[in-house]
Write an enzyme that holds these catalytic residues in place. Structure first.
Site, PDB file in Angstrom:
ATOM      1  N   GLY A 187      25.309 -12.572 -15.871  1.00 58.57           N
ATOM      2  CA  GLY A 187      24.126 -11.801 -15.450  1.00 58.57           C
ATOM      3  C   GLY A 187      24.530 -10.812 -14.361  1.00 58.57           C
ATOM      4  O   GLY A 187      25.679 -10.368 -14.323  1.00 58.57           O
ATOM      5  N   ARG A 188      23.587 -10.514 -13.468  1.00 58.25           N
ATOM      6  CA  ARG A 188      23.863  -9.492 -12.442  1.00 58.25           C
ATOM      7  C   ARG A 188      25.097  -9.815 -11.601  1.00 58.25           C
ATOM      8  O   ARG A 188      26.009  -9.005 -11.476  1.00 58.25           O
ATOM      9  CB  ARG A 188      22.645  -9.343 -11.514  1.00 58.25           C
ATOM     10  CG  ARG A 188      21.486  -8.607 -12.132  1.00 58.25           C
ATOM     11  CD  ARG A 188      20.300  -8.591 -11.170  1.00 58.25           C
ATOM     12  NE  ARG A 188      19.741  -9.915 -11.053  1.00 58.25           N
ATOM     13  CZ  ARG A 188      18.536 -10.266 -11.517  1.00 58.25           C
ATOM     14  NH1 ARG A 188      17.769  -9.385 -12.094  1.00 58.25           N
ATOM     15  NH2 ARG A 188      18.094 -11.500 -11.382  1.00 58.25           N
ATOM     16  N   THR A 212      29.730 -19.992  -6.408  1.00 60.95           N
ATOM     17  CA  THR A 212      28.785 -19.356  -5.472  1.00 60.95           C
ATOM     18  C   THR A 212      27.368 -19.449  -6.036  1.00 60.95           C
ATOM     19  O   THR A 212      26.479 -18.735  -5.579  1.00 60.95           O
ATOM     20  CB  THR A 212      29.138 -17.863  -5.243  1.00 60.95           C
ATOM     21  OG1 THR A 212      29.238 -17.226  -6.528  1.00 60.95           O
ATOM     22  CG2 THR A 212      30.419 -17.678  -4.477  1.00 60.95           C
ATOM     23  N   SER A 213      27.165 -20.311  -7.059  1.00 59.71           N
ATOM     24  CA  SER A 213      25.836 -20.344  -7.697  1.00 59.71           C
ATOM     25  C   SER A 213      24.963 -21.425  -7.052  1.00 59.71           C
ATOM     26  O   SER A 213      24.303 -21.149  -6.040  1.00 59.71           O
ATOM     27  CB  SER A 213      25.979 -20.526  -9.208  1.00 59.71           C
ATOM     28  OG  SER A 213      26.614 -21.759  -9.522  1.00 59.71           O
ATOM     29  N   ARG A 214      24.992 -22.620  -7.585  1.00 57.83           N
ATOM     30  CA  ARG A 214      24.306 -23.752  -6.964  1.00 57.83           C
ATOM     31  C   ARG A 214      25.223 -24.958  -7.085  1.00 57.83           C
ATOM     32  O   ARG A 214      25.879 -25.151  -8.113  1.00 57.83           O
ATOM     33  CB  ARG A 214      22.965 -24.040  -7.655  1.00 57.83           C
ATOM     34  CG  ARG A 214      21.859 -23.049  -7.329  1.00 57.83           C
ATOM     35  CD  ARG A 214      21.395 -23.146  -5.867  1.00 57.83           C
ATOM     36  NE  ARG A 214      20.331 -22.207  -5.543  1.00 57.83           N
ATOM     37  CZ  ARG A 214      20.531 -20.968  -5.063  1.00 57.83           C
ATOM     38  NH1 ARG A 214      21.765 -20.526  -4.861  1.00 57.83           N
ATOM     39  NH2 ARG A 214      19.509 -20.199  -4.767  1.00 57.83           N
ATOM     40  N   GLU A 234      23.239 -30.061  -0.417  1.00 57.64           N
ATOM     41  CA  GLU A 234      23.219 -29.254   0.812  1.00 57.64           C
ATOM     42  C   GLU A 234      22.126 -29.720   1.760  1.00 57.64           C
ATOM     43  O   GLU A 234      21.027 -29.991   1.296  1.00 57.64           O
ATOM     44  CB  GLU A 234      22.952 -27.792   0.445  1.00 57.64           C
ATOM     45  CG  GLU A 234      24.208 -27.060   0.114  1.00 57.64           C
ATOM     46  CD  GLU A 234      23.952 -25.628  -0.334  1.00 57.64           C
ATOM     47  OE1 GLU A 234      23.099 -24.946   0.263  1.00 57.64           O
ATOM     48  OE2 GLU A 234      24.619 -25.204  -1.273  1.00 57.64           O
ATOM     49  N   HIS A 248      27.311 -21.697   2.329  1.00 61.95           N
ATOM     50  CA  HIS A 248      26.304 -20.980   1.520  1.00 61.95           C
ATOM     51  C   HIS A 248      25.961 -19.618   2.136  1.00 61.95           C
ATOM     52  O   HIS A 248      24.834 -19.378   2.560  1.00 61.95           O
ATOM     53  CB  HIS A 248      25.035 -21.827   1.334  1.00 61.95           C
ATOM     54  CG  HIS A 248      24.243 -21.414   0.130  1.00 61.95           C
ATOM     55  ND1 HIS A 248      23.423 -22.258  -0.566  1.00 61.95           N
ATOM     56  CD2 HIS A 248      24.146 -20.213  -0.510  1.00 61.95           C
ATOM     57  CE1 HIS A 248      22.857 -21.615  -1.580  1.00 61.95           C
ATOM     58  NE2 HIS A 248      23.276 -20.361  -1.550  1.00 61.95           N
TER      59      HIS A 248
HETATM   60  C1  DGY Z   1      20.504 -16.847  -3.546  1.00 60.81           C
HETATM   61  O1  DGY Z   1      19.871 -15.867  -3.147  1.00 60.81           O
HETATM   62  O2  DGY Z   1      20.078 -17.572  -4.443  1.00 60.81           O
HETATM   63  C2  DGY Z   1      21.818 -17.102  -2.919  1.00 60.81           C
HETATM   64  O3  DGY Z   1      22.251 -18.402  -3.149  1.00 60.81           O
HETATM   65  C3  DGY Z   1      21.786 -16.776  -1.448  1.00 60.81           C
HETATM   66  O4  DGY Z   1      23.070 -16.735  -0.927  1.00 60.81           O
END
Ligand code: DGY
Length: 326
Positions: free
Chosen positions: A154-155, A234-236, A265, A283
């Protein structure tokens, strides 16, 4: 003026708008909040601007019977019970686009740091262990010319893939849909997840957290990766089975990882903190002055639109308006 609750201090770009356009209640810390912390403030509130670390569930919505809009200060919105909000015809919004490049940059920071042992080298220096240049000192993995596997194009995934062109990398991706633009732009190839995992030198995750993507990367998937590969998330956090990842890092089943997000988290397992072959960040994917300012403005505009009965620009559940017409 509409009453708006903001659950933590956010940049002035958003707060200024809210001070002028609403009766603002601003909580003074960014600790994760749920119904216990939010309930005392929700009476007569029409707009809620919350963080991705806040849990916005049925009980929170019960405490705010006048709520018309929930503006999440994030692009991800797995912390909001969407079905419940939609059932109550509460608009839910997020902050897409403005954080795309910042988050892609951070994924690359993790990728490079993990491959080239940047934080390990930094710890080494600060411990006073540097005794001079050494042919075998802190050897890492090459990045240039390797294969990047983007899971979810995606983006943000696409922005990560675009950066790979400068490193002359082969780009593989998985996605629910074909991305012909990305294929043209970077020569990316859509492949099944197992192919991506077995061929990529770097696997970077960019899917939203849903029932389907929870533990998308577990024991079997980690075993499918090359022993020389790195996992970047870097997602979840919950997209990865964290215990399985720890085991894979401990046993050397994969070479390393770069993580910005964690399953529970803000808790981070001690075993992860002990490992040298993982780069850990708190995060901060979207944490640039520019992105966070733009997110604040966007979230404020969304919340104000929703409280005024207008359709917020970044609505996630537009069906609430269809339902109104029925
Ligand atoms: C989001 O905006 O979902 C990101 O995880 C923020 O860093």
């Amino acid at each position: 003026m509409p009453k708006v609750l903001v659950t933590a201090p956010i940049p002035e770009e958003g707060l200024g708008l809210l001070r002028r356009g609403s009766d603002l209640i601003l909580l003074d810390n960014d600790e994760p909040k749920g119904h216990a912390e939010l309930t005392p403030h929700l009476r007569e509130v029409q707009g809620l601007l919350c963080l991705l670390s806040d849990t916005i569930d049925r009980r929170v919505m019960d405490a705010g019977p006048d709520l018309r809009v929930i503006a999440n200060y994030a692009v991800g919105f797995d912390n909001v019970d969407m079905a419940e909000a939609t059932r109550r015809r509460i608009a839910v919004t997020n902050t897409p686009d403005v954080l795309t490049e910042a988050t892609a940059d951070l994924a690359w920071a993790l990728l490079l740091a993990a491959a080239r042992r940047v934080t390990e080298g930094e710890r080494f220096m600060r411990a006073g262990r540097f005794r001079g240049w050494g042919p075998l000192l802190l050897l890492g993995g090459a990045v240039h010319g390797k294969s990047l596997g983007v899971v979810g194009a995606g983006r943000i995934g696409a922005a990560v893939a675009r950066r790979a062109v400068g490193f002359r990398m082969r780009v593989l991706y998985t996605d629910v849909q074909e991305r012909p633009g990305l294929e043209r732009q970077v020569g990316a190839m859509r492949v099944p997840l197992d192919t991506l995992l077995s061929e990529a030198d770097f696997v970077s995750l960019h899917v939203p957290l849903t029932e389907e993507t929870k533990h998308l990367i577990g024991t079997r998937e980690l075993a499918t990766m090359k022993p020389t590969a790195f996992l970047i998330n870097t997602s979840r956090g919950a997209v990865v089975d964290e215990q399985a990842l720890i085991a894979a890092l401990q046993s050397g089943e994969i070479r390393g990882a770069g993580l910005d997000v964690y399953e529970m988290e803000p808790e981070v397992p001690d075993a992860l903190l002990q490992l040298e072959n993982v780069v850990l960040l708190p995060h901060v994917g979207s944490a640039t002055v520019e992105a966070r300012g733009a997110m604040a403005k966007m979230a404020a505009e969304n919340v104000l639109a929703g409280t005024e009965g207008r359709r917020p620009p970044n609505i996630l559940n537009p069906e609430i308006y269809d339902a109104e017409r029925e």
